[in-house]
Design an enzyme around this catalytic site. Structure first.
Site, short mmCIF file in Angstrom:
data_model
loop_
_atom_site.label_atom_id
_atom_site.label_comp_id
_atom_site.label_asym_id
_atom_site.label_seq_id
_atom_site.Cartn_x
_atom_site.Cartn_y
_atom_site.Cartn_z
N PRO A 104 0.72 -1.29 -0.15
CA PRO A 104 0.07 0.10 0.06
C PRO A 104 0.76 1.29 0.12
O PRO A 104 1.80 1.34 0.62
CB PRO A 104 -0.67 -0.07 1.19
CG PRO A 104 -0.05 -0.89 2.10
CD PRO A 104 0.77 -1.96 1.26
N ASP A 105 0.36 2.18 -0.46
CA ASP A 105 0.92 3.59 -0.48
C ASP A 105 0.90 4.26 1.13
O ASP A 105 -0.05 4.24 1.64
CB ASP A 105 0.05 4.55 -1.54
CG ASP A 105 0.88 6.02 -1.52
OD1 ASP A 105 1.75 6.07 -0.71
OD2 ASP A 105 0.79 6.62 -2.41
#
Length: 135
Positions: A104-105
């Protein structure tokens, strides 16, 4: 990954590098928040400077890892002949403890987002090291 490579005495046989699929961070040091999370959780400082993925990376490396599906698609798009598609994998394919399929960012999740990414990448890197040791 480079820390694990060095820790296991494999720096003579394994080369690990990092590159992004876009150009806007070229030359930048690792994000200070990611560096802080790595130091806090793992006890070492991230090193290097950002560079952009290039066509020559397909020849230079045996394995190309993407953090998420968008970057995976961007990397495959660079390989217009499909000659190197077999070299491109998702980083999370090597996880054994986490079930996320993409990294995930962390940039909008605060400190916890960076800590989650560190945990995920440690898992993936440990699995990756086992994988490359079977070659």
């Amino acid at each position: 990954m480079n820390h694990l490579i060095n820790e296991n005495g494999l720096s003579h046989s394994i080369v690990c590098d990092s590159a992004g699929t876009s150009s806007y961070h070229i030359g930048s040091a690792p994000d200070r928040r990611m560096s802080a999370a790595a130091f806090s959780k793992l006890g070492f400082k991230l090193q290097g400077r950002a560079r952009q993925f290039s066509v020559s990376d397909f020849e230079d490396f045996d394995l190309i890892l993407a953090m998420d599906k968008d970057n995976y698609a961007d990397i495959l798009a660079v390989d217009t002949s499909s000659k190197y598609h077999h070299k491109v994998k998702l980083m999370c394919d090597f996880c054994s403890r986490h079930t996320l399929k993409e990294v995930p960012d962390p940039y909008y999740g605060g400190a916890e987002g960076f800590n989650q990414v560190i945990d995920l990448l440690v898992d993936a890197c440990e699995g990756l090291l086992k994988h490359v040791n079977t070659y």
